[in-house]
Design an enzyme around this catalytic site. Structure first.
Site, short mmCIF file in Angstrom:
data_model
loop_
_atom_site.label_atom_id
_atom_site.label_comp_id
_atom_site.label_asym_id
_atom_site.label_seq_id
_atom_site.Cartn_x
_atom_site.Cartn_y
_atom_site.Cartn_z
N CYS A 48 0.83 -1.21 0.00
CA CYS A 48 0.00 0.00 0.00
C CYS A 48 0.87 1.26 0.00
CB CYS A 48 -0.91 -0.04 1.22
SG CYS A 48 -1.82 1.47 1.55
N CYS A 51 -0.01 3.87 2.68
CA CYS A 51 0.41 3.38 4.00
C CYS A 51 1.88 3.69 4.23
CB CYS A 51 0.18 1.87 4.11
SG CYS A 51 -1.53 1.36 3.91
#
Length: 122
Positions: A48, A51
Site C-alpha cells: 500500500c 500506507c
C-alpha cells in the site's frame, strides 16, 4: 512460529508495535480492554503506497503521544482482525479505548488523526 512482536518497535518508547500473529493480537487487545490507555490500530499492507507514505508521520505521533499505544496490523498477515474491524481500505486507523471503537479514520489524514488522538487520549 508462535506469537511475535517486532523487537525494534516498542510502544512504551514512543514507537509502534507491529503485531504479526493472532495470539499476540488477542493478548494486546485483551490488555487494552482493562486499560484507560488509548490504542491506535494502524491497518495497512506492505504493498500500500499511501500506507508507506504516512508511516513516518505515525511514528512521529507515537513519539509525541507516548501515553498512547500504537499497533500496526498488516491486513494480509491478519485478515481476520481486519475483517473483525470491517476494514475496507488502507490505511485505516481505528482508535480504541477499553475495547470499544471511539473513532475511525480512513486515508492519509495525519492532522485529523492527531486531533482524534488528542480528543480521546484522556
Amino acid at each position: 512460529m508462535g506469537a511475535q512482536i517486532s523487537s525494534k518497535q516498542r510502544s512504551d518508547d514512543g514507537k509502534v508495535i507491529s503485531v504479526h500473529s493472532l495470539d499476540n493480537w488477542n493478548t494486546q487487545f485483551q490488555s487494552s480492554r482493562t486499560s484507560n490507555k488509548l490504542m491506535v490500530i494502524d491497518f495497512s499492507a506492505a504493498w500500500c503506497g499511501p500506507c508507506k507514505f504516512i508511516e513516518p508521520a505515525v511514528h512521529d505521533l507515537a513519539v509525541e503521544f507516548s501515553d498512547v499505544e500504537f499497533i500496526k496490523i498488516d491486513v494480509d498477515e491478519l485478515p481476520d482482525v481486519a475483517k473483525d474491524f470491517e476494514v475496507q481500505a488502507m490505511p485505516t486507523f481505528v482508535l480504541v479505548k477499553k475495547g470499544k471503537e471511539r473513532e475511525r479514520i480512513v486515508g492519509v489524514k495525519k492532522d485529523e488523526l492527531q486531533r482524534m488522538i488528542e480528543k480521546h487520549r484522556f
